[in-house]
Write a protein that holds these residues in place. Structure first.
Motif, PDB file in Angstrom:
ATOM      1  N   GLY A   7       4.495  10.986   2.784  1.00  0.00           N
ATOM      2  CA  GLY A   7       5.313  10.126   3.641  1.00  0.00           C
ATOM      3  C   GLY A   7       4.553   8.993   4.299  1.00  0.00           C
ATOM      4  N   ARG A   8       3.467   8.562   3.683  1.00  0.00           N
ATOM      5  CA  ARG A   8       2.637   7.505   4.273  1.00  0.00           C
ATOM      6  C   ARG A   8       3.076   6.131   3.751  1.00  0.00           C
ATOM      7  NH1 ARG A   8      -1.906  10.866   2.522  1.00  0.00           N
ATOM      8  NH2 ARG A   8      -2.532   9.039   1.314  1.00  0.00           N
ATOM      9  N   ASP A  62      -3.078   8.047  -6.440  1.00  0.00           N
ATOM     10  CA  ASP A  62      -3.121   7.730  -5.008  1.00  0.00           C
ATOM     11  C   ASP A  62      -1.729   7.410  -4.473  1.00  0.00           C
ATOM     12  OD1 ASP A  62      -5.874   8.075  -5.052  1.00  0.00           O
ATOM     13  OD2 ASP A  62      -6.299   5.925  -5.192  1.00  0.00           O
ATOM     14  N   LEU A  63      -0.939   6.672  -5.266  1.00  0.00           N
ATOM     15  CA  LEU A  63       0.417   6.303  -4.846  1.00  0.00           C
ATOM     16  C   LEU A  63       1.298   7.542  -4.693  1.00  0.00           C
ATOM     17  CD1 LEU A  63       2.528   4.081  -4.276  1.00  0.00           C
ATOM     18  CD2 LEU A  63       2.987   4.037  -6.740  1.00  0.00           C
ATOM     19  N   THR A  64       1.235   8.449  -5.657  1.00  0.00           N
ATOM     20  CA  THR A  64       2.069   9.648  -5.547  1.00  0.00           C
ATOM     21  C   THR A  64       1.623  10.524  -4.377  1.00  0.00           C
ATOM     22  OG1 THR A  64       0.754  10.788  -7.238  1.00  0.00           O
ATOM     23  CG2 THR A  64       2.778   9.702  -7.976  1.00  0.00           C
ATOM     24  N   THR A  65       0.341  10.579  -4.122  1.00  0.00           N
ATOM     25  CA  THR A  65      -0.151  11.359  -2.978  1.00  0.00           C
ATOM     26  C   THR A  65       0.344  10.748  -1.668  1.00  0.00           C
ATOM     27  OG1 THR A  65      -2.108  12.093  -4.178  1.00  0.00           O
ATOM     28  CG2 THR A  65      -2.223  12.160  -1.772  1.00  0.00           C
ATOM     29  N   ALA A  66       0.261   9.438  -1.550  1.00  0.00           N
ATOM     30  CA  ALA A  66       0.744   8.772  -0.333  1.00  0.00           C
ATOM     31  C   ALA A  66       2.243   8.980  -0.161  1.00  0.00           C
ATOM     32  CB  ALA A  66       0.414   7.274  -0.385  1.00  0.00           C
ATOM     33  N   ALA A  67       3.001   8.877  -1.257  1.00  0.00           N
ATOM     34  CA  ALA A  67       4.459   9.067  -1.186  1.00  0.00           C
ATOM     35  C   ALA A  67       4.798  10.510  -0.817  1.00  0.00           C
ATOM     36  CB  ALA A  67       5.099   8.687  -2.517  1.00  0.00           C
ATOM     37  N   ALA A  68       4.085  11.461  -1.396  1.00  0.00           N
ATOM     38  CA  ALA A  68       4.333  12.876  -1.116  1.00  0.00           C
ATOM     39  C   ALA A  68       4.062  13.221   0.344  1.00  0.00           C
ATOM     40  CB  ALA A  68       3.474  13.751  -2.029  1.00  0.00           C
ATOM     41  N   GLN A  78      12.296   5.847   4.375  1.00  0.00           N
ATOM     42  CA  GLN A  78      11.575   4.572   4.410  1.00  0.00           C
ATOM     43  C   GLN A  78      10.658   4.433   3.189  1.00  0.00           C
ATOM     44  OE1 GLN A  78      11.601   6.880   6.865  1.00  0.00           O
ATOM     45  NE2 GLN A  78      12.043   5.922   8.828  1.00  0.00           N
ATOM     46  N   VAL A  79      10.027   5.507   2.785  1.00  0.00           N
ATOM     47  CA  VAL A  79       9.189   5.484   1.578  1.00  0.00           C
ATOM     48  C   VAL A  79      10.083   5.284   0.366  1.00  0.00           C
ATOM     49  CG1 VAL A  79       7.690   6.869   0.076  1.00  0.00           C
ATOM     50  CG2 VAL A  79       7.274   6.807   2.543  1.00  0.00           C
ATOM     51  N   ASP A  97       0.485   3.223   3.400  1.00  0.00           N
ATOM     52  CA  ASP A  97      -0.421   3.426   2.261  1.00  0.00           C
ATOM     53  C   ASP A  97       0.304   3.130   0.947  1.00  0.00           C
ATOM     54  OD1 ASP A  97      -2.378   4.153   4.042  1.00  0.00           O
ATOM     55  OD2 ASP A  97      -2.255   6.304   3.614  1.00  0.00           O
ATOM     56  N   VAL A  98       1.578   3.537   0.857  1.00  0.00           N
ATOM     57  CA  VAL A  98       2.371   3.248  -0.342  1.00  0.00           C
ATOM     58  C   VAL A  98       2.452   1.742  -0.550  1.00  0.00           C
ATOM     59  CG1 VAL A  98       4.713   3.357  -1.336  1.00  0.00           C
ATOM     60  CG2 VAL A  98       3.693   5.404  -0.292  1.00  0.00           C
ATOM     61  N   GLU A  99       2.752   1.024   0.518  1.00  0.00           N
ATOM     62  CA  GLU A  99       2.861  -0.430   0.426  1.00  0.00           C
ATOM     63  C   GLU A  99       1.528  -1.056  -0.001  1.00  0.00           C
ATOM     64  OE1 GLU A  99       5.128  -3.989   2.704  1.00  0.00           O
ATOM     65  OE2 GLU A  99       4.468  -2.294   3.919  1.00  0.00           O
ATOM     66  N   ASP A 100       0.441  -0.619   0.598  1.00  0.00           N
ATOM     67  CA  ASP A 100      -0.880  -1.143   0.236  1.00  0.00           C
ATOM     68  C   ASP A 100      -1.200  -0.885  -1.232  1.00  0.00           C
ATOM     69  OD1 ASP A 100      -1.212  -1.982   2.866  1.00  0.00           O
ATOM     70  OD2 ASP A 100      -2.541  -0.302   3.415  1.00  0.00           O
TER      71      ASP A 100
END
Length: 124
Positions: free
Chosen positions: A14-15, A6-12, A49-50, A18-21
């Motif tokens: 640019g969210r 989930d983290l890599t998907t959010a980072a990919a 920012q990510v 979501d990354v922070e959460d």
């Protein structure tokens, strides 16, 4: 799916929020997804920012992709995102690192016509 997937998907994508959460929920910043890649390796390179958020949480900017040997700095230089390049260098990414094709980040920036990135990397 794991938190790291989930983290890599959010980072990919640019969210940043979501990354922070996901980091707060316990996702490991240097954990790998099902493709053996970290969030910093797959993040949207234009989203400094990510990158900043991941780096502040301890993401390792020197981890290279197993298949290509490219680091996040190689990817940011190749795609021409100067702010991300600067941030990665600030967090100790190695501008002299070579990928499996023996290219440094500056070589990839030059090959892709990113003159501002080339100038910055050559100034180090």
């Amino acid at each position: 799916m794991t938190l790291e997937d989930d983290l890599t998907t959010a980072a990919a994508n640019g969210r940043r929020e979501d990354v922070e959460d996901l980091l707060q929920a316990g996702a490991q910043v240097n954990g790998v997804n099902c493709f053996e890649r970290t969030a910093l390796q797959v993040m949207m390179m234009g989203s400094w920012q990510v990158a900043q958020l991941l780096l502040k949480h301890g993401a390792d900017p020197t981890l290279a992709d197993r298949s290509t040997g490219a680091t996040p700095l190689h990817d940011a230089a190749r795609t021409g995102f100067l702010e991300t390049v600067r941030l990665l260098v600030e967090y100790m990414a190695d501008p002299q690192a070579r990928d499996k094709s023996n290219c440094r980040p500056v070589d990839l920036a030059r090959a892709n016509g990113h003159t501002e990135v080339v100038a910055y990397l050559e100034s180090l």
